[in-house]
Structures are given as C-alpha cells and as structure tokens.
Enzyme design. Structure first.
Site, PDB file in Angstrom:
ATOM      1  N   GLU A 179       0.852  -1.198   0.000  1.00 17.04           N
ATOM      2  CA  GLU A 179       0.000   0.000   0.000  1.00 17.04           C
ATOM      3  C   GLU A 179       0.878   1.234   0.000  1.00 17.04           C
ATOM      4  O   GLU A 179       1.857   1.313   0.761  1.00 17.04           O
ATOM      5  CB  GLU A 179      -0.915  -0.008   1.231  1.00 17.04           C
ATOM      6  CG  GLU A 179      -1.792   1.226   1.374  1.00 17.04           C
ATOM      7  CD  GLU A 179      -2.736   1.131   2.571  1.00 17.04           C
ATOM      8  OE1 GLU A 179      -3.055  -0.015   2.976  1.00 17.04           O
ATOM      9  OE2 GLU A 179      -3.135   2.185   3.107  1.00 17.04           O
ATOM     10  N   GLU A 184      -2.880  11.277   3.375  1.00 16.26           N
ATOM     11  CA  GLU A 184      -4.010  11.050   4.274  1.00 16.26           C
ATOM     12  C   GLU A 184      -4.076  12.221   5.243  1.00 16.26           C
ATOM     13  O   GLU A 184      -3.057  12.825   5.596  1.00 16.26           O
ATOM     14  CB  GLU A 184      -3.845   9.763   5.078  1.00 16.26           C
ATOM     15  CG  GLU A 184      -3.925   8.487   4.280  1.00 16.26           C
ATOM     16  CD  GLU A 184      -3.806   7.262   5.179  1.00 16.26           C
ATOM     17  OE1 GLU A 184      -4.842   6.627   5.448  1.00 16.26           O
ATOM     18  OE2 GLU A 184      -2.688   6.963   5.623  1.00 16.26           O
TER      19      GLU A 184
END
Length: 429
Positions: A179, A184
């Site tokens: 990932e 974020e």
C-alpha cells in the site's frame, strides 16, 4: 528496465550465481562503473513532459458521473477494516441503502473538478449518525508501475473526516500486495490520538512482514509552511504526489523537486519485504470515523467535500546512471572495513538509490551518503558529485576461498528515477 530484468539482477547477487558473476567481473574491471540499460532513453536532467495518463474532470455537465473508462467504485459499509461509519455508494444507484441515486456522492461539478461528498443521512445512531460517501479506484481499468503520481486536492476539515489519495498493489490480499498512501489527513484529536489537523498530512508505505502483525509501516508527516492549510482557497488546491521508481519512493507536497519523505528497499525492517516493484492502482476516497480519526460529532460538516482538480501520471525522462569509482576495501579481519565511492552525474538528475550486496553470507554491507532524507540516496539535484561510504561488518572478510582466490568483491548498484543502472565491483584486499 522491466521488473523481470531487475529481479534477475538481484538473483545474480545471491549464492553461487552471484559469486561466479562477480569473479568474472573483478577479473575484467576490478574497480570501475558498469552501466546497464534502463527502461527509458538517456538524458542529462530529470524531466517529466506531459502526463501519459490523467483525469482532468473537465465535463461541462454539472453532476456528471466520473469517467467510467477510468474509474470504478467500491461500495458497501462493512467498516473497511477500520470500523469506519460510511457506506460507500456508486453514482446512479440507490443500492445498498442508504445510497441515493438522486444525490450522488461522487460527481463532476462542470467546472473542472471531481467532488467526493460525505453526507450525514441520519441522526442515528447518536451521536455519530449514518453517512454515505464514495471510494473511487482504477482497479481493472488502469494499473500503474513507476512514474510521478500527483493529484491536486482541496480537503475538508472536521471531526471524524478522513480523506485519502493512495494506491494498492494488484498482487495478493492486503498487505501482501503493498500500500502506498500518498496523502491522508485526519483531525488533530480523536481516534488513536496521533492526529494531524488542517496544517499537516501524512504519507506512508505498508508492506508484508513476518512479524506478528503481518506488516510493516514506514511513514512521515508533512507540515505546511507559512500557515497554509489543507482547505486553502489560495492556492485552490495542494498537489500531493509520489515519485515511484525501482526500489525507491519519494513523497512531496506542491513541488516534486522537494520531497519530504524518501524510502527505499534498504529501509524495510527485518522480516519485511519490498513489494513496490509491481503494478498498483489508484484510490480516492473520503472516509468518516474509524480507529485512526475517531468519530464525527455534531460540528462535523455535512456535506464534507473533497474537491479534486486532477489526477496525473508522468513518465520519467531518461537519466544517465552515475559513474562510480572507489578504492579497494582494506580487510581488517572481523572489524568493520569501509571505503568511499565517488559518484558523478549531471546536476539536475535528481535522487539516486544505492544498494550494496555481498557474496559472503556471514558479512553485511551498508551505504551512507550523508543525505538527511535517506542515507541510501545520493542527491544530484544541484551537484554533479556525490560520495557514499560503503561499510562491511560481521564475519571475517579477509578470508580467502578454498581455492586461494580472493574473496568476492562488494557490489554497489545505483538506480536512477528513470530506471537506469550502474554497478561497481569493489575488491577486498
């Protein structure tokens, strides 16, 4: 260079195959740079040109769905492994409940933007309520491998709001495929307590590991300068990006020339595995609640909107691999031994990852370039000369083989952003 060729080169650096190959190299060129062909044509400085894949969200129709040739959707409300509250909805359908085809959660605004909207659709359960949102992905439509991945986004601010621009590997169940979290953001307080707030974002890579939790995570927080925020109107959006190349990832905000976070295959902790030399796909989503951000509250904006100006992927223009020279390592029995590699490349060629390998299983080598961002990376952004200290530790590197031949040399490989490579074999005396 394709991943198959990269994998083959790594294979040559292991076991008996490695030792035979190095013995041949050291007889021909004991201290020299050996240049291999990369996957792009060579040039003198790092450049990107026009995007080879992008979505500018330029439909003139307000409310138009995202381009179905580029994006598909995750749907449902299973908590997504993080105890999130939202139900993800696809445009044009009211399934599953409480999705509403008349009020889509992902649409183009007719002015060059994608809107990802999280909406509170019910006050129950109190106090968090029920929410709908959207999660877009390119899985099955566009898989990507290497390049500069960038999106310019204006992010929402509020308790429990969790926007993300990220990538997942196509191979294996998470975390086996890896990932790449390019961006974020979560509120300053709530959830795990490791909050960010409106002046910070976080970038992280996750990969598989043999440790108890089954994964490793390497991340860094970026703080905006001069009071800037994730929801700024000037500029109307901030660019979040990753420069992805063999064995190296660079994360940046607004200026690709100034990464704040660099990780390489050498940074993977014990038990972990670098899985980032394989295809990945994009995701854009706006989650609500969950373990990390914590729950929304009565002040959380509804709708909360993630406004995406574009998503673009650039291919790196060719960059010549650096030439390398180094004196031989002077063996000191079981004591650590080191030498300095001198690297030359054109100024402006960007960052270069250096990896070292040894044939002896009881010895290890390390690279130290002195770079504050990453000690395994040489910085050619403004200089044509860099140096790296190569240190060999553990084991008796002064020993000779049973045949009396000299110990196999240390191999140092330099990888540029465009995939060009150069190799030096450093003899041990």
């Amino acid at each position: 260079m394709t991943d198959n060729l990269v994998a083959r080169r790594i294979q040559l650096m292991q076991g008996a195959i490695f030792r035979r190959a190095i013995a041949q190299i050291s007889r021909i060129v004991p201290v020299a740079a050996l240049v291999a062909t990369g996957f792009a044509s060579t040039a003198s400085a790092q450049a990107w040109g026009e995007p080879f894949w992008s979505d500018e969200f330029d439909s003139s129709e307000a409310g138009a769905a995202p381009d179905a040739s580029k994006w598909t959707f995750d749907v449902g409300g299973s908590g997504w492994g993080n105890h999130e509250l939202e139900v993800y909805c696809a445009p044009g359908t009211s399934t599953p409940a409480p999705c509403d085809a008349q009020h889509p959660n992902a649409f183009q605004d007719g002015h060059g933007h994608l809107i990802i909207r999280a909406s509170r659709v019910s006050a129950e359960p109190v106090p968090t309520g029920s929410w709908t949102s959207a999660r877009l992905k390119t899985l099955g439509l566009k898989d990507l491998q290497y390049g500069r991945m960038e999106s310019c986004i204006k992010l929402p601010v509020g308790a429990g709001v969790w926007p993300a621009f990220w990538m997942l590997g196509t191979a294996g169940k998470w975390p086996a495929g890896g990932e790449i979290d390019i961006m974020e953001n979560i509120p300053e307080s709530g959830g795990s307590g490791a909050g960010l707030g409106p002046q910070k974002i976080q970038s992280t890579i996750h990969g598989p590991s043999t440790v108890a939790v089954g994964r490793f995570s390497l991340g860094e927080i970026f703080t905006f300068p001069a009071g800037q925020r994730i929801d700024d109107s000037t500029p109307p959006c901030h660019a979040y990006g990753a420069i992805w190349s063999p064995f190296m990832l660079q994360m940046y905000v607004d200026d690709w020339r100034k990464p704040f976070f660099i990780r390489t295959a050498s940074d993977v902790p014990s038990g972990g595995r670098w899985v980032f030399n394989a295809p990945f796909y994009f995701l854009l989503n706006l989650a609500v609640g969950g373990d990390w951000p914590g729950p929304p509250n009565y002040a959380t904006p509804s709708p909360a909107e993630m406004i995406v100006d574009y998503v673009r992927v650039y291919k790196a223009g060719g960059v010549d691999a650096p030439t390398m020279i180094a004196p031989a390592l002077r063996a000191q029995g079981e004591a650590a031994s080191s030498t300095i590699v001198e690297l030359r490349s054109a100024a402006g060629t960007g960052f270069v990852f250096l990896a070292c390998e040894m044939g002896a299983s009881d010895s290890k080598c390390s690279v130290d370039t002195g770079n504050a961002l990453n000690a395994s990376v040489a910085d050619f952004r403004s200089s044509d000369l860099q140096r790296a200290k190569i240190t060999v530790t553990r084991g008796d590197i002064s020993g000779r083989s049973d045949s009396g031949a000299a110990k196999t040399p240390v191999m140092v490989t330099a990888y540029t952003v465009s995939g060009e490579q150069s190799i030096i074999a450093i003899p041990i005396e």
